[in-house]
Design a protein around this motif. Structure first.
Motif, PDB file in Angstrom:
ATOM      1  N   PHE A 296      37.144  -9.590 -17.701  1.00 21.05           N
ATOM      2  CA  PHE A 296      36.707 -10.776 -17.486  1.00 21.05           C
ATOM      3  C   PHE A 296      35.906 -11.226 -16.282  1.00 21.05           C
ATOM      4  O   PHE A 296      34.888 -11.722 -16.584  1.00 21.05           O
ATOM      5  N   MET A 297      36.050 -10.784 -15.192  1.00 16.77           N
ATOM      6  CA  MET A 297      35.244 -10.849 -14.219  1.00 16.77           C
ATOM      7  C   MET A 297      33.796 -10.122 -14.179  1.00 16.77           C
ATOM      8  O   MET A 297      32.979 -10.643 -14.015  1.00 16.77           O
ATOM      9  N   MET A 298      33.980  -8.789 -14.616  1.00 16.58           N
ATOM     10  CA  MET A 298      32.976  -8.086 -14.643  1.00 16.58           C
ATOM     11  C   MET A 298      31.997  -8.764 -15.874  1.00 16.58           C
ATOM     12  O   MET A 298      30.508  -8.768 -15.643  1.00 16.58           O
ATOM     13  N   ASN A 299      32.395  -9.267 -16.844  1.00 19.14           N
ATOM     14  CA  ASN A 299      31.475  -9.853 -17.769  1.00 19.14           C
ATOM     15  C   ASN A 299      30.930 -11.292 -17.174  1.00 19.14           C
ATOM     16  O   ASN A 299      29.667 -11.347 -17.581  1.00 19.14           O
ATOM     17  N   HIS A 300      31.763 -12.140 -16.304  1.00 26.64           N
ATOM     18  CA  HIS A 300      31.094 -13.117 -15.794  1.00 26.64           C
ATOM     19  C   HIS A 300      30.086 -12.781 -14.902  1.00 26.64           C
ATOM     20  O   HIS A 300      29.149 -13.545 -14.768  1.00 26.64           O
ATOM     21  N   ILE A 301      30.337 -11.890 -13.989  1.00 23.70           N
ATOM     22  CA  ILE A 301      29.352 -11.486 -13.032  1.00 23.70           C
ATOM     23  C   ILE A 301      28.132 -10.943 -13.537  1.00 23.70           C
ATOM     24  O   ILE A 301      26.875 -11.284 -13.185  1.00 23.70           O
ATOM     25  N   LEU A 302      28.239 -10.167 -14.499  1.00 23.41           N
ATOM     26  CA  LEU A 302      27.086  -9.413 -15.304  1.00 23.41           C
ATOM     27  C   LEU A 302      26.109 -10.673 -16.118  1.00 23.41           C
ATOM     28  O   LEU A 302      24.987 -10.845 -16.144  1.00 23.41           O
ATOM     29  N   ILE A 303      26.737 -11.854 -16.667  1.00 20.67           N
ATOM     30  CA  ILE A 303      26.202 -12.874 -17.419  1.00 20.67           C
ATOM     31  C   ILE A 303      25.513 -13.674 -16.208  1.00 20.67           C
ATOM     32  O   ILE A 303      24.131 -14.118 -16.522  1.00 20.67           O
ATOM     33  N   THR A 304      26.143 -14.067 -15.182  1.00 23.15           N
ATOM     34  CA  THR A 304      25.540 -14.707 -14.075  1.00 23.15           C
ATOM     35  C   THR A 304      24.331 -13.928 -13.380  1.00 23.15           C
ATOM     36  O   THR A 304      23.236 -14.821 -13.215  1.00 23.15           O
TER      37      THR A 304
ATOM     38  N   ILE B 274      16.725 -12.305 -14.453  1.00 24.78           N
ATOM     39  CA  ILE B 274      15.936 -12.148 -15.689  1.00 24.78           C
ATOM     40  C   ILE B 274      15.469 -13.627 -16.249  1.00 24.78           C
ATOM     41  O   ILE B 274      14.168 -13.709 -16.194  1.00 24.78           O
ATOM     42  N   TYR B 275      16.261 -14.669 -16.333  1.00 28.58           N
ATOM     43  CA  TYR B 275      15.953 -15.867 -16.688  1.00 28.58           C
ATOM     44  C   TYR B 275      15.490 -16.766 -15.693  1.00 28.58           C
ATOM     45  O   TYR B 275      15.067 -18.050 -15.865  1.00 28.58           O
ATOM     46  N   GLY B 276      16.050 -16.527 -14.499  1.00 25.14           N
ATOM     47  CA  GLY B 276      15.495 -17.540 -13.415  1.00 25.14           C
ATOM     48  C   GLY B 276      16.380 -18.681 -13.320  1.00 25.14           C
ATOM     49  O   GLY B 276      16.007 -19.870 -12.892  1.00 25.14           O
ATOM     50  N   LYS B 277      17.543 -18.747 -14.058  1.00 25.66           N
ATOM     51  CA  LYS B 277      18.784 -20.005 -13.931  1.00 25.66           C
ATOM     52  C   LYS B 277      19.663 -19.633 -12.764  1.00 25.66           C
ATOM     53  O   LYS B 277      20.322 -18.738 -12.934  1.00 25.66           O
ATOM     54  N   ARG B 278      19.297 -20.657 -12.011  1.00 26.45           N
ATOM     55  CA  ARG B 278      20.470 -20.812 -10.752  1.00 26.45           C
ATOM     56  C   ARG B 278      21.720 -21.497 -10.959  1.00 26.45           C
ATOM     57  O   ARG B 278      21.989 -22.352 -10.696  1.00 26.45           O
ATOM     58  N   ASP B 279      22.440 -20.715 -11.739  1.00 23.94           N
ATOM     59  CA  ASP B 279      23.785 -21.292 -11.866  1.00 23.94           C
ATOM     60  C   ASP B 279      24.711 -20.736 -11.067  1.00 23.94           C
ATOM     61  O   ASP B 279      24.818 -19.945 -10.262  1.00 23.94           O
ATOM     62  N   LYS B 280      25.936 -21.922 -10.830  1.00 25.86           N
ATOM     63  CA  LYS B 280      26.782 -21.494  -9.711  1.00 25.86           C
ATOM     64  C   LYS B 280      27.846 -20.528 -10.435  1.00 25.86           C
ATOM     65  O   LYS B 280      28.062 -20.496 -11.614  1.00 25.86           O
ATOM     66  N   PHE B 281      28.427 -19.724  -9.803  1.00 29.88           N
ATOM     67  CA  PHE B 281      29.373 -18.773 -10.194  1.00 29.88           C
ATOM     68  C   PHE B 281      30.788 -19.583 -10.745  1.00 29.88           C
ATOM     69  O   PHE B 281      31.149 -19.243 -11.809  1.00 29.88           O
ATOM     70  N   PHE B 282      31.223 -20.225  -9.718  1.00 34.62           N
ATOM     71  CA  PHE B 282      32.694 -21.069 -10.212  1.00 34.62           C
ATOM     72  C   PHE B 282      32.300 -22.136 -10.898  1.00 34.62           C
ATOM     73  O   PHE B 282      32.370 -23.301 -10.144  1.00 34.62           O
ATOM     74  N   GLU B 283      31.720 -22.495 -12.077  1.00 36.27           N
ATOM     75  CA  GLU B 283      31.467 -23.488 -12.582  1.00 36.27           C
ATOM     76  C   GLU B 283      32.292 -23.910 -13.678  1.00 36.27           C
ATOM     77  O   GLU B 283      33.378 -23.135 -13.955  1.00 36.27           O
ATOM     78  N   ARG B 284      32.130 -24.846 -14.765  1.00 33.90           N
ATOM     79  CA  ARG B 284      33.226 -25.312 -15.759  1.00 33.90           C
ATOM     80  C   ARG B 284      33.289 -24.017 -16.711  1.00 33.90           C
ATOM     81  O   ARG B 284      34.587 -24.140 -17.149  1.00 33.90           O
ATOM     82  N   SER B 285      32.308 -23.537 -17.194  1.00 30.51           N
ATOM     83  CA  SER B 285      32.333 -22.404 -17.966  1.00 30.51           C
ATOM     84  C   SER B 285      33.386 -21.263 -17.751  1.00 30.51           C
ATOM     85  O   SER B 285      34.057 -20.680 -18.656  1.00 30.51           O
ATOM     86  N   PHE B 286      33.385 -21.056 -16.213  1.00 32.84           N
ATOM     87  CA  PHE B 286      33.917 -20.016 -15.808  1.00 32.84           C
ATOM     88  C   PHE B 286      35.671 -20.195 -16.032  1.00 32.84           C
ATOM     89  O   PHE B 286      36.377 -19.506 -16.404  1.00 32.84           O
ATOM     90  N   PHE B 287      36.161 -21.549 -15.606  1.00 34.56           N
ATOM     91  CA  PHE B 287      37.438 -21.790 -15.661  1.00 34.56           C
ATOM     92  C   PHE B 287      37.910 -22.095 -17.078  1.00 34.56           C
ATOM     93  O   PHE B 287      39.073 -21.689 -17.359  1.00 34.56           O
ATOM     94  N   TRP B 288      36.906 -22.455 -17.870  1.00 37.79           N
ATOM     95  CA  TRP B 288      37.224 -22.574 -19.474  1.00 37.79           C
ATOM     96  C   TRP B 288      37.650 -21.173 -19.970  1.00 37.79           C
ATOM     97  O   TRP B 288      38.524 -21.142 -20.519  1.00 37.79           O
ATOM     98  N   GLU B 289      36.768 -20.218 -19.670  1.00 38.88           N
ATOM     99  CA  GLU B 289      37.205 -18.902 -20.149  1.00 38.88           C
ATOM    100  C   GLU B 289      37.952 -18.293 -19.561  1.00 38.88           C
ATOM    101  O   GLU B 289      38.900 -17.514 -20.296  1.00 38.88           O
ATOM    102  N   PHE B 290      38.344 -18.586 -18.091  1.00 37.81           N
ATOM    103  CA  PHE B 290      39.424 -18.107 -17.543  1.00 37.81           C
ATOM    104  C   PHE B 290      40.936 -18.517 -18.253  1.00 37.81           C
ATOM    105  O   PHE B 290      41.838 -17.643 -18.339  1.00 37.81           O
ATOM    106  N   MET B 291      41.001 -19.930 -18.568  1.00 42.40           N
ATOM    107  CA  MET B 291      42.202 -20.468 -19.204  1.00 42.40           C
ATOM    108  C   MET B 291      42.215 -19.964 -20.565  1.00 42.40           C
ATOM    109  O   MET B 291      43.626 -19.618 -20.990  1.00 42.40           O
TER     110      MET B 291
END
Length: 391
Positions: free
Chosen positions: A14-22, A28-45
C-alpha cells in the motif's frame, strides 16, 4: 505468524503504491499533491477493511470449499462497490461546493477581462487540465481564441487565432451545439483536422450558451487517458453557464459606466469624470507626485456653427477628439471634453517641461491639417476649415 506477514506485506504494498503514484504525478505530470491527503486516508481505511475479510475468505475456503466465495466474496464485492459509490458521491459533492464558490466569485465580477481571466483560472483548478482554450463566437461567423491556458508551452496556437464553423473539435461542437468527451487521442485526433495539441489524450469540449445561443466554446485537454468523468463534464457545463451570465452582467455594467463617464459625441471622458479624477489626484493619501493639466479652447468655434450649422460643428469636435486621442500616448493620461469647444488633459506623474512638449504636440495636431465637413445650411456642400486652438 502468517497473518503478521500478510499484514506487513499488504501495508508495504500500500505504502509503496502510494509513494510511486505521488512521485509519478509530481515529477512526470507536474502535480504538486500532498502525500497525506484525503485519498491516502481513504485508501488506507479501505485496505484495513478489506484485508480481514479476505483472510476470512481464505480460511473458510480451506474449511468448506468454494461455497465460501458466496458467503464472503459477495459481501466483500458489494461492500467495496458501495464504498466506491460513496467516495465518488463525496468527491462530487466537494466539486459542487467548489463550483458554487466559483460561481459566486464570477457573479461578483463587474469587469469583462477579469471575468474571463477568473473563469480560466478556476476551470483548471476544478478539473485536471494541461491545456485549455476559450473561444469567442465572433459575429456568428467564426471562432476567435481569446484565452489560452498552456503552462508547459506546448500549444501550437496563440490568442487571436481563428477557425470556421465545423473546423476542428471546437468548430464541430459549435456546429452541432452539443458537447463531447473523449478519453483517448485516437478518438478525436482525426476530428481536429489541424495540428492537434502535443501529447494530449483526454478532451472535453462544450458550448457556452446564453439565451439558447452559443456565445463561446471551451476546450480542455489532459495528457492522461480517460481522466474526465461524466459528472466533471456536467460541472464544467454548469460553471460555463455561470460565466455566461456573469459576462453579460459585466458587459452591461461597463456599458452603463461608459455612458455615465463618456461624452456621447466625442467618446472622451465627460466633465464629471474629469472633475472626480482631478480631485482624486489631490485627495488625502494620494502619492505626492507632479500633476500637469492642459486646457484647450477652439478659437472662433461659434462662427463654425453659425456659418455651416451645428452638424458641421459636431464633425469638427469629433475630429478634434480623434486627433487628440491619436497624439496622447500615455495610458495614464485622462483626456476629456471639458464643455462646449473646450478640452482638457490630465497628465499624472508629469512635470511642466514634459507637459509643455505634449501641449505643443496637441496644438500642432489641430492646426496642421484642415477639417472636412459639410455646410448643412447650404445644400450640404463640402467645405474645408482651418481651425486654431488656444492651449
Amino acid at each position: 505468524m502468517h497473518i503478521i506477514g500478510i499484514l506487513a506485506y499488504s501495508m508495504t504494498l500500500f505504502m509503496m503504491n502510494h509513494i510511486l503514484i505521488t512521485l509519478t504525478r509530481r515529477y512526470i505530470y507536474g502535480k504538486r499533491d500532498k502525500f497525506f491527503e484525503r485519498s491516502f486516508f481513504w485508501e488506507f481505511m479501505t485496505t484495513i477493511y478489506i484485508l480481514p475479510a479476505a483472510l476470512l475468505l481464505h480460511l473458510l475456503y480451506h474449511q468448506i470449499g468454494a461455497v465460501a466465495v458466496i458467503f464472503i466474496g459477495f459481501s466483500i464485492v458489494s461492500t467495496s462497490y458501495i464504498l466506491r459509490l460513496y467516495y465518488r458521491s463525496s468527491n462530487m459533492n466537494e466539486h459542487l461546493r467548489n463550483v458554487s464558490e466559483v460561481g459566486h466569485e464570477l457573479t461578483a465580477q463587474l469587469n469583462v477581462k477579469e471575468t474571463l481571466d477568473l473563469f480560466m483560472e478556476r476551470i483548471v483548478s476544478v478539473v485536471p487540465a494541461d491545456q485549455a482554450y476559450l473561444y469567442d463566437v465572433t459575429n456568428g461567423e467564426e471562432l476567435k481564441l481569446i484565452r489560452l491556458y498552456d503552462p508547459k508551452k506546448l500549444s501550437f496556437y496563440q490568442k487571436g487565432d481563428r477557425m470556421k464553423k465545423g473546423e476542428g473539435v471546437a468548430g464541430l461542437v459549435w456546429k452541432k451545439g452539443v458537447g463531447v468527451r473523449y478519453g483517448k487521442r485516437k478518438q478525436w485526433a482525426d476530428k481536429w483536422k489541424v495540428i492537434a495539441p502535443a501529447d494530449s489524450e483526454s478532451i472535453m469540449c462544450l458550448p457556452i450558451e446564453r439565451d439558447n445561443e452559443i456565445i463561446g466554446i471551451l476546450v480542455i485537454l489532459s495528457e492522461q487517458r480517460n481522466i474526465y468523468e461524466k459528472y466533471q463534464f456536467m460541472l464544467i457545463e454548469l460553471l460555463a453557464n455561470f460565466m455566461a451570465v456573469s459576462l453579460l452582467n459585466a458587459q452591461h455594467y461597463e456599458q452603463t459606466k461608459q455612458i455615465g463617464e463618456r461624452c456621447a459625441l466625442t467618446g472622451l471622458y465627460n466633465y464629471r469624470y474629469f472633475d472626480d479624477a482631478l480631485k482624486g489626484l489631490f485627495q488625502e493619501g494620494a502619492p505626492k507626485k507632479p500633476v500637469s493639466l492642459i486646457m484647450m479652447d477652439l478659437d472662433h468655434f461659434k462662427q463654425v456653427n453659425d456659418t455651416y450649422g451645428h452638424e458641421a460643428g459636431n464633425d469638427v469636435l469629433r475630429e478634434v477628439a480623434a486627433r487628440l486621442r491619436q497624439e496622447i500616448g500615455d495610458d495614464a493620461a485622462i483626456l476629456a471634453r471639458y464643455g462646449g469647444e473646450e478640452f482638457a488633459v490630465i497628465l499624472p506623474n508629469c512635470g511642466s517641461m514634459r507637459a509643455a512638449e505634449v501641449a505643443d504636440t496637441l496644438w500642432r495636431s489641430i492646426i496642421a491639417q484642415p477639417f472636412y465637413t459639410k455646410n448643412t445650411l447650404d445644400s450640404d456642400q463640402n467645405v474645408s476649415l482651418k481651425m486654431t486652438v488656444s492651449v
